[in-house]
Scaffold this motif. Structure first.
Motif, mmCIF file in Angstrom:
data_model
loop_
_atom_site.group_PDB
_atom_site.id
_atom_site.type_symbol
_atom_site.label_atom_id
_atom_site.label_comp_id
_atom_site.label_asym_id
_atom_site.label_seq_id
_atom_site.Cartn_x
_atom_site.Cartn_y
_atom_site.Cartn_z
ATOM 1 N N LEU B 108 19.990 16.700 -29.469
ATOM 2 C CA LEU B 108 20.193 17.719 -28.361
ATOM 3 C C LEU B 108 21.386 18.260 -28.203
ATOM 4 O O LEU B 108 22.417 17.439 -27.970
ATOM 5 N N VAL B 109 21.665 19.586 -28.338
ATOM 6 C CA VAL B 109 23.057 19.993 -28.147
ATOM 7 C C VAL B 109 23.049 21.074 -26.857
ATOM 8 O O VAL B 109 21.977 21.880 -26.965
ATOM 9 N N ILE B 110 23.674 20.894 -25.945
ATOM 10 C CA ILE B 110 23.872 21.793 -24.749
ATOM 11 C C ILE B 110 25.439 22.634 -24.686
ATOM 12 O O ILE B 110 26.181 21.725 -24.656
ATOM 13 N N LYS B 111 25.159 23.781 -25.136
ATOM 14 C CA LYS B 111 26.851 24.483 -24.933
ATOM 15 C C LYS B 111 26.554 25.332 -23.779
ATOM 16 O O LYS B 111 25.815 26.202 -23.827
ATOM 17 N N ALA B 112 27.347 25.155 -22.708
ATOM 18 C CA ALA B 112 27.335 25.813 -21.657
ATOM 19 C C ALA B 112 29.044 26.871 -21.532
ATOM 20 O O ALA B 112 29.810 26.139 -21.764
ATOM 21 N N ASP B 113 28.880 27.861 -21.766
ATOM 22 C CA ASP B 113 29.737 28.704 -21.801
ATOM 23 C C ASP B 113 30.460 28.902 -20.364
ATOM 24 O O ASP B 113 29.889 28.385 -19.275
ATOM 25 N N GLU B 114 31.670 29.700 -20.036
ATOM 26 C CA GLU B 114 32.273 29.744 -19.200
ATOM 27 C C GLU B 114 31.555 30.295 -17.759
ATOM 28 O O GLU B 114 30.706 30.949 -17.976
ATOM 29 N N ASN B 115 31.572 29.441 -16.987
ATOM 30 C CA ASN B 115 31.149 29.361 -15.590
ATOM 31 C C ASN B 115 29.514 29.754 -15.455
ATOM 32 O O ASN B 115 29.052 30.472 -14.945
ATOM 33 N N SER B 116 28.860 28.868 -16.595
ATOM 34 C CA SER B 116 27.384 29.095 -16.700
ATOM 35 C C SER B 116 26.960 27.757 -16.118
ATOM 36 O O SER B 116 27.613 26.928 -15.592
ATOM 37 N N GLU B 117 25.569 27.750 -15.700
ATOM 38 C CA GLU B 117 24.940 26.415 -15.172
ATOM 39 C C GLU B 117 23.687 26.283 -15.887
ATOM 40 O O GLU B 117 22.747 27.201 -15.947
ATOM 41 N N ILE B 118 23.404 25.210 -16.056
ATOM 42 C CA ILE B 118 22.098 24.597 -16.538
ATOM 43 C C ILE B 118 21.761 23.343 -16.349
ATOM 44 O O ILE B 118 22.622 22.473 -16.081
ATOM 45 N N THR B 119 20.382 22.953 -16.191
ATOM 46 C CA THR B 119 20.028 21.740 -15.929
ATOM 47 C C THR B 119 18.710 21.326 -16.971
ATOM 48 O O THR B 119 17.826 22.135 -17.290
#
Lengths: 245, 357
Positions: B108-119
């Motif tokens: 699993l790869v989670i790539k969160a760019d600037e100022n993003s949000e994910i759960t």
């Protein structure tokens, strides 16, 4: 009418004998004060009655309406009608008072139809912050909050005989008055019998003893009426420490 | 990444000490995959070569052969959330392993760019009796000010092995929260690492584990502070029952760049049976001054005074025990994200507690 009979109770902790033959009878509605200096064995008496691990009864008996208390595990002693108000109530992280009372009542086969309402009414009666009811038991409570919490449990569980171990330690004068008055009320309203273990007589302003016993070096060295407390207040324990030798 | 094949580890290596790695015969298992469902990932899940190109976003080098095998054979699920976006619902990934004799490598790869949000919640499930091995890798890259929450739930059956890795990298002012709930598996290991590489980055690592029967839960954690004013807080709490075991070893590492860092680490394990065993080894490695750092660890049975307090109110012993254990887990459960899963986790803990002797 309930009777708690303590007969010739001998208790040791480890290899040290602490109680050397205590005999006391407490009946419904009576308030018995057990007073004594530090190290007399006051807390050992309360621990032995409730069956705290580490306290060994070496001889003697405790009977509640003729039933052998010493043969019961701690929880059954409570279900049978004994209640201990602890000197230093234990913090139980993550466990709420309402959960404890709910389980304690279930064990008594007496679920209150509206437990939360009863808890809130009793809390208000002794000025216990109802917010604390839904917090972990005793965790980060002040000394006064802990004793109010202990008193609240007593009020909700309605035991037959309560053992109050130094109710007056670690709390301010307002909390002491609220807690002592609530116990006094229970002795009148519910015929609660009380064994009040204490150092000082200031507790007796609200909670009036019918009998006063002086404990020194593991023995009751004198019993009398409320006037005995006044004498102790005036003269201290020195005379009785000598008697016990 | 390096192409050299890494050596198969032994318990002689500190990071594998106390583990059951000596029992593993990798050639017993044929390469296979899990059955996967992905929910609520519209707009963030990327496929094909786009997904492949994200591998390595968080894991910059292979800490061991299992991570390397995962990179070589991994079935990749990649989530990429764009700059400034907040993903509206919790992504739920469920891996089910229902066949014996296979090894699966979910990535699993989670790539969160600037100022993003994910759960994201990732569940690992297998029926009891499934004699297989799962080697999952979850890698997280949180760019500046991104907020990523990840919860792994091990609901594996009692014969399945897990050797897992979680690696999270936090850039400047990012917030990464990594959770693990371990209930299942035979031998279930997670190596959970956070690297705070940007000033002001913050990480929270939390685990709840409960082993019974002959299970072993094994955790190796790293809080690596590689930039100034970074903050990490780790809380791992577990229980071992019957003849089960748990291992926790954790390192707080603060490099020369990590000035004014705050790092906290707490591991507590309840031993609920005399035949159960737990080890807890916290470590600190600090190469700079002016940091605030603490670690605490305890292993032991239920507190006698707490038990006596409840019993003296008339609460029967088995219920007193349940209340105390639940109370012990409460601060971890309170932290858990994705409240939809909390009730299920509570139920599983109750079932595990059963009657504790």
């Amino acid at each position: 009418m309930t009777t708690l009979e303590i007969r010739d109770l001998h208790v040791s902790v480890g290899t040290t004998q602490i109680l050397n033959g205590i005999t006391l009878t407490i009946k419904s509605g009576e308030v018995h004060a057990v007073m004594g200096p530090n190290g007399a064995g006051k807390s050992t008496l309360s621990a032995a009655i409730m069956g705290k691990p580490g306290y060994t009864v070496t001889s003697g008996s405790i009977l509640l309406d003729g039933k052998d208390v010493l043969a019961m595990p701690t929880w059954k002693r409570a279900v049978a009608g004994l209640h201990l108000v602890m000197q230093y109530p234990t913090e139980v992280p993550g466990v709420k008072l309402s959960e404890v009372l709910s389980e304690a009542l279930t064990a008594r086969n007496s679920s209150l139809p509206n437990l939360n309402k009863t808890i809130n009414e009793e809390a208000t009666r002794i000025s216990f912050d109802t917010e604390l009811v839904n917090r972990a038991v005793n965790v980060d409570f002040s000394g006064g909050e802990k004793k109010r919490n202990e008193t609240l449990q007593l009020a909700v569980l309605k035991p037959k005989i309560a053992i109050l171990d130094e109710l007056d330690s670690g709390l301010d004068i307002d909390a002491l008055r609220d807690c002592a008055k609530r116990v006094e009320d229970a002795t009148n309203e519910d015929q609660l019998g009380a064994l009040v273990i204490t150092h000082y007589s200031r507790l007796f302003e609200e909670l009036k003893p019918d009998f006063v016993h002086i404990l020194a070096k593991g023995r009751i060295v004198k019993s009398g009426g409320p006037e005995l407390a006044d004498e102790l207040e005036r003269d201290g324990y020195a005379a009785y420490a000598e008697v016990a030798k | 990444m390096s192409q050299t094949t890494l050596a198969f580890p032994t318990v002689e290596e500190e990071i594998w000490r106390y583990s059951r790695i000596g029992e593993l015969q990798l050639d017993r298992f044929a390469a296979g995959t899990t059955t996967v469902t992905v929910e609520n990932a519209d707009g963030v899940q990327v496929q094909g070569s786009d997904a492949a190109s994200l591998v390595g976003s968080g894991m910059r080098s292979h800490p061991d052969i299992f991570a390397q095998l995962n990179t070589e054979h991994g079935a990749v699920i990649a989530l990429h959330i764009g700059k400034g976006k907040v993903h509206p619902s919790t992504v739920v990934i469920t891996h089910t392993l229902s066949q014996s004799g296979i090894v699966a490598y979910p990535r699993l790869v989670i790539k969160a760019d600037e100022n993003s949000e994910i759960t994201v919640v990732e569940r690992f499930v297998s029926p009891d009796g499934t004699d297989s091995l799962i080697v999952p890798v979850a890698e997280v890259h949180a760019a500046q000010s991104a907020r990523v929450t990840y919860l792994a739930i091990n609901e594996l059956g009692n014969s399945t092995w897990q050797i897992g890795h979680q690696v999270a990298v936090g850039e400047r002012d990012s917030t990464v929260r990594m959770f693990t709930v371990a209930l299942g598996g035979d031998y279930a290991r997670v190596r959970a690492e956070v690297r705070l590489v940007g000033q002001g980055a913050s990480a929270q690592q939390t685990a709840l584990y409960f082993a019974d029967g002959n299970q072993m839960h094994d955790f190796r954690t790293l809080q690596s502070h590689e930039a100034p004013r970074t903050h990490s807080d780790l809380l791992f709490k577990g229980a071992v029952k019957d003849k089960s075991k748990s291992v926790y070893t954790g390192l707080i590492k603060i490099t020369e760049e990590g000035t004014k860092t705050e790092a906290f680490q707490t591991n507590r394990t309840l031993t609920l049976s005399s035949g159960a065993w737990a080890e807890s080894v916290p470590n600190l490695e600090i190469d700079t001054n002016d940091v605030k750092c603490s670690h605490a660890s305890t292993v032991g049975p239920i507190d006698d005074d707490q038990r006596f307090y409840l019993e003296s109110r008339g609460v029967p012993p088995e219920i007193a025990e349940r209340l105390v254990v639940f109370g012990f887990f409460d601060e971890v459960i309170e932290r858990l994200p994705a409240s939809d899963f909390v009730a299920g986790i509570r139920e599983k803990v109750i079932a595990k507690l059963g009657s504790v002797s």
